[in-house]
Design an enzyme around this catalytic site. Structure first.
Site, PDB file in Angstrom:
ATOM      1  N   ASP A   1       0.814  -1.230   0.000  1.00 43.63           N
ATOM      2  CA  ASP A   1       0.000   0.000   0.000  1.00 43.63           C
ATOM      3  C   ASP A   1       0.843   1.275   0.000  1.00 43.63           C
ATOM      4  O   ASP A   1       0.475   2.274   0.614  1.00 43.63           O
ATOM      5  CB  ASP A   1      -0.961   0.028   1.214  1.00 43.63           C
ATOM      6  CG  ASP A   1      -1.744  -1.256   1.327  1.00 43.63           C
ATOM      7  OD1 ASP A   1      -2.259  -1.712   0.299  1.00 43.63           O
ATOM      8  OD2 ASP A   1      -1.823  -1.808   2.444  1.00 43.63           O
TER       9      ASP A   1
ATOM     10  N   ALA B   1       1.371   3.263  -2.409  1.00 43.63           N
ATOM     11  CA  ALA B   1       0.946   4.162  -3.503  1.00 43.63           C
ATOM     12  C   ALA B   1       1.762   3.929  -4.763  1.00 43.63           C
ATOM     13  O   ALA B   1       2.056   4.855  -5.521  1.00 43.63           O
ATOM     14  CB  ALA B   1       0.997   5.631  -3.079  1.00 43.63           C
ATOM     15  N   LYS B   2       2.100   2.659  -5.002  1.00 43.49           N
ATOM     16  CA  LYS B   2       2.859   2.302  -6.216  1.00 43.49           C
ATOM     17  C   LYS B   2       2.045   2.578  -7.470  1.00 43.49           C
ATOM     18  O   LYS B   2       2.591   2.932  -8.505  1.00 43.49           O
ATOM     19  CB  LYS B   2       3.233   0.815  -6.195  1.00 43.49           C
ATOM     20  CG  LYS B   2       4.140   0.410  -5.061  1.00 43.49           C
ATOM     21  CD  LYS B   2       4.371  -1.076  -5.035  1.00 43.49           C
ATOM     22  CE  LYS B   2       3.172  -1.897  -4.668  1.00 43.49           C
ATOM     23  NZ  LYS B   2       2.705  -1.774  -3.290  1.00 43.49           N
ATOM     24  N   GLY B   3       0.701   2.388  -7.352  1.00 45.70           N
ATOM     25  CA  GLY B   3      -0.168   2.567  -8.520  1.00 45.70           C
ATOM     26  C   GLY B   3      -0.002   3.939  -9.143  1.00 45.70           C
ATOM     27  O   GLY B   3       0.104   4.066 -10.359  1.00 45.70           O
TER      28      GLY B   3
ATOM     29  N   ALA C   1      -4.042  -7.658  -4.005  1.00 43.14           N
ATOM     30  CA  ALA C   1      -3.519  -6.300  -4.169  1.00 43.14           C
ATOM     31  C   ALA C   1      -4.645  -5.378  -4.610  1.00 43.14           C
ATOM     32  O   ALA C   1      -5.617  -5.819  -5.196  1.00 43.14           O
ATOM     33  CB  ALA C   1      -2.431  -6.299  -5.227  1.00 43.14           C
ATOM     34  N   GLY C   2      -4.489  -4.119  -4.296  1.00 43.29           N
ATOM     35  CA  GLY C   2      -5.474  -3.175  -4.803  1.00 43.29           C
ATOM     36  C   GLY C   2      -4.808  -1.829  -4.899  1.00 43.29           C
ATOM     37  O   GLY C   2      -4.006  -1.477  -4.038  1.00 43.29           O
ATOM     38  N   HIS C   3      -5.040  -1.115  -5.982  1.00 40.06           N
ATOM     39  CA  HIS C   3      -4.522   0.246  -5.977  1.00 40.06           C
ATOM     40  C   HIS C   3      -5.519   1.200  -6.599  1.00 40.06           C
ATOM     41  O   HIS C   3      -6.313   0.846  -7.444  1.00 40.06           O
ATOM     42  CB  HIS C   3      -3.136   0.359  -6.613  1.00 40.06           C
ATOM     43  CG  HIS C   3      -2.973  -0.381  -7.878  1.00 40.06           C
ATOM     44  ND1 HIS C   3      -2.244  -1.536  -7.963  1.00 40.06           N
ATOM     45  CD2 HIS C   3      -3.455  -0.138  -9.092  1.00 40.06           C
ATOM     46  CE1 HIS C   3      -2.286  -1.962  -9.191  1.00 40.06           C
ATOM     47  NE2 HIS C   3      -3.013  -1.142  -9.905  1.00 40.06           N
TER      48      HIS C   3
ATOM     49  N   GLN D   1       1.999  -5.603  -3.502  1.00 41.90           N
ATOM     50  CA  GLN D   1       2.398  -5.692  -2.083  1.00 41.90           C
ATOM     51  C   GLN D   1       3.758  -5.004  -1.879  1.00 41.90           C
ATOM     52  O   GLN D   1       4.113  -4.152  -2.669  1.00 41.90           O
ATOM     53  CB  GLN D   1       2.434  -7.148  -1.594  1.00 41.90           C
ATOM     54  CG  GLN D   1       1.067  -7.795  -1.471  1.00 41.90           C
ATOM     55  CD  GLN D   1       0.623  -8.518  -2.727  1.00 41.90           C
ATOM     56  OE1 GLN D   1       1.417  -9.111  -3.416  1.00 41.90           O
ATOM     57  NE2 GLN D   1      -0.654  -8.467  -3.014  1.00 41.90           N
TER      58      GLN D   1
ATOM     59  N   THR E   1       2.911 -12.443   2.293  1.00 38.50           N
ATOM     60  CA  THR E   1       2.059 -12.986   1.248  1.00 38.50           C
ATOM     61  C   THR E   1       2.785 -14.191   0.641  1.00 38.50           C
ATOM     62  O   THR E   1       3.882 -14.543   1.080  1.00 38.50           O
ATOM     63  CB  THR E   1       1.672 -11.894   0.226  1.00 38.50           C
ATOM     64  OG1 THR E   1       0.625 -12.386  -0.598  1.00 38.50           O
ATOM     65  CG2 THR E   1       2.861 -11.445  -0.607  1.00 38.50           C
TER      66      THR E   1
ATOM     67  N   ARG F   1      -5.994   0.131   8.324  1.00 37.40           N
ATOM     68  CA  ARG F   1      -4.578  -0.258   8.338  1.00 37.40           C
ATOM     69  C   ARG F   1      -3.937   0.176   9.645  1.00 37.40           C
ATOM     70  O   ARG F   1      -4.297   1.219  10.200  1.00 37.40           O
ATOM     71  CB  ARG F   1      -3.842   0.396   7.171  1.00 37.40           C
ATOM     72  CG  ARG F   1      -4.359  -0.094   5.832  1.00 37.40           C
ATOM     73  CD  ARG F   1      -3.592   0.515   4.664  1.00 37.40           C
ATOM     74  NE  ARG F   1      -4.193   0.108   3.413  1.00 37.40           N
ATOM     75  CZ  ARG F   1      -4.393   0.907   2.364  1.00 37.40           C
ATOM     76  NH1 ARG F   1      -4.021   2.171   2.414  1.00 37.40           N
ATOM     77  NH2 ARG F   1      -4.947   0.446   1.273  1.00 37.40           N
TER      78      ARG F   1
END
Ligand code: IMP
Length: 428
Positions: free
Chosen positions: A13, A15-17, A39-41, A226, A241, A307
């Site tokens: 998390d 903020a790679k997206g 994963a989610g962005h 991740q 993970t 988180r």
């Protein structure tokens, strides 16, 4: 060397997206190579917010090809839902999205098995996303009860393989959860055959495709999911993970040698967060932690879980950076700290009275460490409109420079908000 890799340096998390989205214009292909819909962005593009999980954020750029490579585990329902969302807002994905025929497929038994295993665990729960990621990777490594995307197009063997696996999984599931309803092989075969039919135009041998793309001089951008501290081999095991989520995973997950990577960028938040179980030395279980959670909207994109938040952990992030071999750092979400009077950065750990900057190999040791902090003044001013290094308050520059010194790598980019424009190319 024509490839760039973007890696999370903490527990995900980071903020790679946004960073991948920002760098996409300089590349021809964006490649996702490990993890799954755990994963989610969130990416903001053209004023619209997109929540992506399996599809690389390159899909928001029409001229770029997005690749879901071999090391990813695919939940077809989740992928199709995401595809439908993109098609509705940005048009067809054919020719812009490619899926590896070697990637492994997540089935209903993976989720059921994981839920029962997490519930029955006697030690602290891992706190997984319950997406069947770990159980799918386990079957992949076990080989006898696994199905890859390419297997779904061999209908005779696909049906018999599902039959054999369901027979076995029904025995296992009954043993670990007596209340579970037995799975129906015919229904699963029908359901997954339909998913396979819909995905077919996108499925190829992505490894060969990437090799050809490199021969043609195409520029590749690898998008890690991740973070390094969740890496199966090098992270805070077992609170990790099930894939190599540090820079170590690029080669194995994509089939492309890391020797083509000319730039390895590590992304870290200006503070630390973690979702799920496991030790977290700089965790703030107080109003500062809550302030960071609220200001940074630190709630999981995938599960909605709050988180855990804490001060920047320089020991952990430096370890993540060294694992991944980064050339430069991105500091994300710096603006979240703007209201705080003073800020702490963990520069070392104390373990059994000894000072160390090495990250412990065992979670029991990590659980015992005492963070040694350096305290810096806050800047107490809104920085979300800043676009140049020299316009940042001196205290903010001092904070960034201290992070760089502790991590041991230069800061290339600072992010001060979710929009593409809220980005500072540091000292450029
Ligand atoms: P799993 O990946 O669902 O097996 O979950 C294992 C651990 O990784 C749990 O602590 C999850 O919260 C964490 N995790 C998995 N994906 C992400 C992510 O994208 N961001 C942050 N944590 C994650």
């Amino acid at each position: 060397m024509s490839a760039t890799s973007v890696i999370g340096l903490q527990w995900g998390d980071e903020a790679k997206g946004k960073i991948v989205d920002l760098l996409t214009e300089e590349h021809d292909l964006v490649v996702r190579y490990q993890g799954g819909n755990n994963a989610g962005h969130t990416v903001v593009a053209d004023g619209e917010t997109y929540k992506l999980s399996l599809i690389p954020s390159g899909i928001l750029h029409d001229s770029v090809i997005s690749v879901i490579a071999t090391g990813v585990v695919i939940h077809p329902q989740a992928l199709l839902k995401e595809i439908d969302g993109i098609v509705a807002r940005r048009g067809a994905v054919e020719g812009r999205l490619l899926i590896s025929d070697r990637a492994h497929v997540i089935f209903p038994w993976h989720m059921l098995e994981e839920a029962a295993l997490e519930k029955n665990r006697r030690d602290e729960a891992i706190g997984t996303t319950k997406r069947g990621i770990g159980t799918c990777y386990r079957d992949k490594a076990g080989r006898t009860h696994a199905i890859r995307v390419g297997d779904m197009y061999r209908s005779e063997t696909f049906r018999s393989r599902i039959g054999e696996i369901v027979e076995f999984k029904n025995i296992v599931l009954k043993a670990i959860n007596p209340d579970v309803e037995p799975l129906d092989a015919d229904a699963i075969f029908e359901e997954y055959s339909e998913y396979a039919r819909r995905l077919k135009p996108l499925v190829i041998d992505t490894t060969a495709y990437l090799h050809h793309a490199l021969d043609e001089g195409k520029r590749l951008l690898f998008e890690g999911a991740q973070g390094s501290l969740l890496d199966l081999d090098h992270g805070t095991y077992p609170f990790v993970t099930s894939s190599n989520s540090s820079g170590c995973g690029v080669h194995s997950g994509s089939g492309v040698s890391e020797r083509v990577i000319g730039r390895m960028l590590g992304v870290a938040k200006a503070y630390t967060t973690r979702v799920g179980g496991g030790p977290f030395p700089t965790e703030l279980d107080d109003e500062i932690g809550q302030h960071i959670r609220d200001t940074g909207n630190e709630y999981g994109t995938v599960t909605g879980r709050p988180r855990r938040c804490g001060w920047f952990d320089g020991v952990a992030t430096r370890y993540g950076a060294r694992l991944s071999g980064v050339d430069g750092i991105v500091i994300a979400l710096l603006d979240v700290l703007s209201d705080l009077d003073e800020l702490k950065i963990c520069e070392a750990y104390e373990i059994d009275g000894e000072r160390t900057t090495d990250f412990p190999s065992h979670v029991d040791a990590l659980a015992k460490v005492k963070p040694i902090y350096r305290t810096l003044p806050g800047w107490k001013t809104d920085i979300t409109g800043v676009r140049k290094t020299e316009d940042l308050p001196a205290a903010a520059r001092g904070y960034i420079d201290t992070l760089a010194e502790i991590i041991g790598s230069p800061v290339h980019i600072v992010s001060v908000g979710p929009d593409r424009l809220q980005t500072i190319f540091y000292n450029k």
